[in-house]
Scaffold this motif. Structure first.
Motif, PDB file in Angstrom:
ATOM      1  N   ASP A   1     -15.393 -29.003   8.332  1.00  9.76           N
ATOM      2  CA  ASP A   1     -15.114 -28.157   9.492  1.00  9.76           C
ATOM      3  C   ASP A   1     -13.650 -27.699   9.474  1.00  9.76           C
ATOM      4  O   ASP A   1     -12.740 -28.511   9.339  1.00  9.76           O
ATOM      5  CB  ASP A   1     -15.399 -28.961  10.760  1.00  9.76           C
ATOM      6  CG  ASP A   1     -15.368 -28.126  12.021  1.00  9.76           C
ATOM      7  OD1 ASP A   1     -14.899 -26.971  11.985  1.00  9.76           O
ATOM      8  OD2 ASP A   1     -15.817 -28.639  13.060  1.00  9.76           O
TER       9      ASP A   1
ATOM     10  N   ASP B   1     -19.785 -23.425  19.495  1.00 14.77           N
ATOM     11  CA  ASP B   1     -21.085 -24.057  19.743  1.00 14.77           C
ATOM     12  C   ASP B   1     -21.657 -24.710  18.472  1.00 14.77           C
ATOM     13  O   ASP B   1     -22.829 -25.058  18.419  1.00 14.77           O
ATOM     14  CB  ASP B   1     -22.073 -23.043  20.326  1.00 14.77           C
ATOM     15  CG  ASP B   1     -22.419 -21.920  19.364  1.00 14.77           C
ATOM     16  OD1 ASP B   1     -21.895 -21.898  18.227  1.00 14.77           O
ATOM     17  OD2 ASP B   1     -23.224 -21.055  19.742  1.00 14.77           O
ATOM     18  N   ASN B   2     -20.815 -24.852  17.451  1.00 14.06           N
ATOM     19  CA  ASN B   2     -21.171 -25.527  16.197  1.00 14.06           C
ATOM     20  C   ASN B   2     -22.037 -24.688  15.256  1.00 14.06           C
ATOM     21  O   ASN B   2     -22.506 -25.183  14.249  1.00 14.06           O
ATOM     22  CB  ASN B   2     -21.819 -26.886  16.466  1.00 14.06           C
ATOM     23  CG  ASN B   2     -21.309 -27.942  15.527  1.00 14.06           C
ATOM     24  OD1 ASN B   2     -20.211 -27.834  14.990  1.00 14.06           O
ATOM     25  ND2 ASN B   2     -22.102 -28.973  15.310  1.00 14.06           N
ATOM     26  N   THR B   3     -22.272 -23.412  15.591  1.00 15.67           N
ATOM     27  CA  THR B   3     -23.015 -22.551  14.678  1.00 15.67           C
ATOM     28  C   THR B   3     -22.043 -21.959  13.654  1.00 15.67           C
ATOM     29  O   THR B   3     -20.828 -21.960  13.854  1.00 15.67           O
ATOM     30  CB  THR B   3     -23.724 -21.400  15.438  1.00 15.67           C
ATOM     31  OG1 THR B   3     -22.729 -20.627  16.129  1.00 15.67           O
ATOM     32  CG2 THR B   3     -24.747 -21.949  16.417  1.00 15.67           C
ATOM     33  N   ALA B   4     -22.596 -21.440  12.577  1.00 15.59           N
ATOM     34  CA  ALA B   4     -21.772 -20.870  11.506  1.00 15.59           C
ATOM     35  C   ALA B   4     -21.018 -19.637  11.997  1.00 15.59           C
ATOM     36  O   ALA B   4     -21.542 -18.834  12.764  1.00 15.59           O
ATOM     37  CB  ALA B   4     -22.644 -20.510  10.316  1.00 15.59           C
ATOM     38  N   SER B   5     -19.812 -19.484  11.524  1.00 14.57           N
ATOM     39  CA  SER B   5     -18.993 -18.315  11.826  1.00 14.57           C
ATOM     40  C   SER B   5     -19.507 -17.109  11.045  1.00 14.57           C
ATOM     41  O   SER B   5     -20.211 -17.259  10.045  1.00 14.57           O
ATOM     42  CB  SER B   5     -17.550 -18.614  11.429  1.00 14.57           C
ATOM     43  OG  SER B   5     -16.771 -17.460  11.455  1.00 14.57           O
TER      44      SER B   5
ATOM     45  N   LYS C   1     -16.707 -22.657  11.793  1.00 12.82           N
ATOM     46  CA  LYS C   1     -17.769 -22.786  12.793  1.00 12.82           C
ATOM     47  C   LYS C   1     -17.314 -22.201  14.112  1.00 12.82           C
ATOM     48  O   LYS C   1     -16.130 -22.157  14.407  1.00 12.82           O
ATOM     49  CB  LYS C   1     -18.142 -24.257  13.000  1.00 12.82           C
ATOM     50  CG  LYS C   1     -18.784 -24.906  11.807  1.00 12.82           C
ATOM     51  CD  LYS C   1     -19.179 -26.332  12.146  1.00 12.82           C
ATOM     52  CE  LYS C   1     -19.895 -26.997  10.988  1.00 12.82           C
ATOM     53  NZ  LYS C   1     -20.337 -28.345  11.347  1.00 12.82           N
ATOM     54  N   GLN C   2     -18.285 -21.778  14.899  1.00 10.49           N
ATOM     55  CA  GLN C   2     -18.038 -21.315  16.261  1.00 10.49           C
ATOM     56  C   GLN C   2     -17.894 -22.544  17.163  1.00 10.49           C
ATOM     57  O   GLN C   2     -18.198 -23.663  16.762  1.00 10.49           O
ATOM     58  CB  GLN C   2     -19.224 -20.467  16.744  1.00 10.49           C
ATOM     59  CG  GLN C   2     -19.618 -19.384  15.801  1.00 10.49           C
ATOM     60  CD  GLN C   2     -19.097 -18.032  16.199  1.00 10.49           C
ATOM     61  OE1 GLN C   2     -18.417 -17.869  17.199  1.00 10.49           O
ATOM     62  NE2 GLN C   2     -19.418 -17.044  15.395  1.00 10.49           N
TER      63      GLN C   2
ATOM     64  N   GLU D   1     -19.056 -16.890   7.208  1.00 11.15           N
ATOM     65  CA  GLU D   1     -19.892 -17.706   6.314  1.00 11.15           C
ATOM     66  C   GLU D   1     -20.669 -16.827   5.326  1.00 11.15           C
ATOM     67  O   GLU D   1     -20.964 -17.258   4.210  1.00 11.15           O
ATOM     68  CB  GLU D   1     -20.849 -18.586   7.131  1.00 11.15           C
ATOM     69  CG  GLU D   1     -21.580 -19.632   6.327  1.00 11.15           C
ATOM     70  CD  GLU D   1     -20.714 -20.727   5.738  1.00 11.15           C
ATOM     71  OE1 GLU D   1     -21.152 -21.346   4.741  1.00 11.15           O
ATOM     72  OE2 GLU D   1     -19.607 -20.982   6.240  1.00 11.15           O
TER      73      GLU D   1
END
Length: 136
Positions: A92, A62-66, A59-60, A69
């Motif tokens: 995570d 900001d909690n978004t997918a890397s 994850k980034q 993914e």
């Protein structure tokens, strides 16, 4: 009772870690070339009872997918097809590579040994699994 197997997915290599049968301790298992992972897992699972598979979820901040993914999603689909009886969980994996590298420094590995990316992947899988065990 079965073990929990953790996967730190990479395009070239996959780090693996596993628990003891009581699911209390995480151990580094090995690192396998990504192209050979399903053959390795089939062999391992035929010999050991694996109750759950945990796959690291990048994850980034900001909690978004890397971005990685997009490579993991097809792997997850194939993993579920190959081993339908084993639940797959995500966990995570932010900072695990940095933590693995720091673990290598703290354990006194020489600079040349710390360049071993396969060892970093295995330690990362172990860290993912240790962290996952805290949620049980």
């Amino acid at each position: 009772m079965g073990k929990i197997l953790a996967i730190d997915y990479g395009e070239k290599r996959i780090g693996l870690a596993v628990t003891d049968d009581m699911k209390m301790i995480a151990f580094g298992l090995t690192t396998v070339a990504t192209a050979e992972i399903f053959e390795y897992l089939a062999d391992y699972i035929s010999k050991e009872k694996v109750e759950t598979i945990v796959v690291g979820e990048p994850k980034q901040m900001d909690n978004t997918a890397s971005e990685s993914e997009v490579y993991i999603t097809p792997f997850l689909v194939k993993l579920a097809e190959k081993f339908p009886a084993i639940p797959i969980k995500r966990h995570d994996e932010r900072f695990t590579s940095k933590m693995a590298f720091q673990t290598m420094i703290d354990s006194g590995l020489k600079k040349k040994q710390r360049k071993n990316k396969a060892l970093i992947d295995e330690i990362s899988a172990t860290i993912i699994l240790q962290d996952f065990l805290k949620t049980l």
